[in-house]
Design a protein around this motif. Sequence first.
Motif, PDB file in Angstrom:
ATOM      1  N   ASP A  65      18.135 -34.423  16.895  1.00 40.00           N
ATOM      2  CA  ASP A  65      18.444 -34.689  18.299  1.00 40.00           C
ATOM      3  C   ASP A  65      19.928 -34.541  18.619  1.00 40.00           C
ATOM      4  N   VAL A  66      20.767 -34.437  17.580  1.00 43.01           N
ATOM      5  CA  VAL A  66      22.218 -34.488  17.790  1.00 43.01           C
ATOM      6  C   VAL A  66      22.762 -33.201  18.395  1.00 43.01           C
ATOM      7  N   ASP A  67      22.320 -32.043  17.910  1.00 42.69           N
ATOM      8  CA  ASP A  67      22.914 -30.787  18.357  1.00 42.69           C
ATOM      9  C   ASP A  67      22.289 -30.310  19.664  1.00 42.69           C
ATOM     10  N   ARG A  68      22.659 -31.018  20.710  1.00 48.29           N
ATOM     11  CA  ARG A  68      22.156 -30.686  22.037  1.00 48.29           C
ATOM     12  C   ARG A  68      23.304 -30.732  23.035  1.00 48.29           C
ATOM     13  N   SER A  69      23.195 -29.941  24.090  1.00 48.70           N
ATOM     14  CA  SER A  69      24.227 -29.921  25.127  1.00 48.70           C
ATOM     15  C   SER A  69      24.409 -31.313  25.713  1.00 48.70           C
ATOM     16  N   GLY A  70      25.639 -31.700  25.916  1.00 51.36           N
ATOM     17  CA  GLY A  70      25.942 -32.998  26.494  1.00 51.36           C
ATOM     18  C   GLY A  70      26.174 -34.100  25.471  1.00 51.36           C
TER      19      GLY A  70
END
Length: 245
Positions: free
Chosen positions: A118-123
């Motif tokens: 879940d960490v490597d997401r925009s924002g």
Amino acid sequence: MTAVDNALREAFAPTGVLRASINFGNPVLAIQGTKGEPRGISVDLATEIARRLELPLEFVTFDAAGKSVAGVAAGDADFGFFAIDPVRGKEIAFTSPYVLIEGSYLVRAESRIQSNDDVDRSGVRVAVGTGSAYDLFLTRELKHAEIVRGSTSPEVVNTFLRDELDVAAGVTQQLQADAERLGGLRLLHGNFMVIRQAMGIAKSRGADAAAWLDEFISEATRGGFVRAAITRHQIDGVSVPQMAP
């Protein structure tokens, strides 16, 4: 072990004193004792190297891995204890790894982030220690999340909280200790990387010095010196690489 001669001593300690770079930014490797003196696995290894080279030993201490690497590369220290990384490898000759350290993510208890994926997401904004192995690794690996660099690895959680960031990345043991101390925080399950912790010397010191250092750490790992140091300093959550006899 390869025999020690004056040429090898000169390569390791051109000043006549063997200067070991000690990084207080990673508690797995070294901590400060009650009087500020360095203690830990890296200190034990440095002491043994000085004994074998028959040289006086001096500790040059730093509060972050990046500074420790820079100190060795610049000649302000003679060798150090670093995570293997291709960026650092431009100037540093690494030994074989002697211990494996996990890197984890920390979030607030109420965070919607539930897993490493879940960490490597925009924002999403991730706090890391400037120049740390986690910084170097995540700079290559994260494609969407934003990396926010704090001053040192021990300051990562303070940066994470102060700047209201989404994730803190660092040494599992350090993050776990901060979570228990502060409350309201949780580690994500599993690690996002396993650091191969090695010793390193500037490539400018020559191939013979680099080879001797690698031979030393391989023997210390295979012969039980490293494992005994881990037990003596009560370090949890690390492992010793398996090495061929």
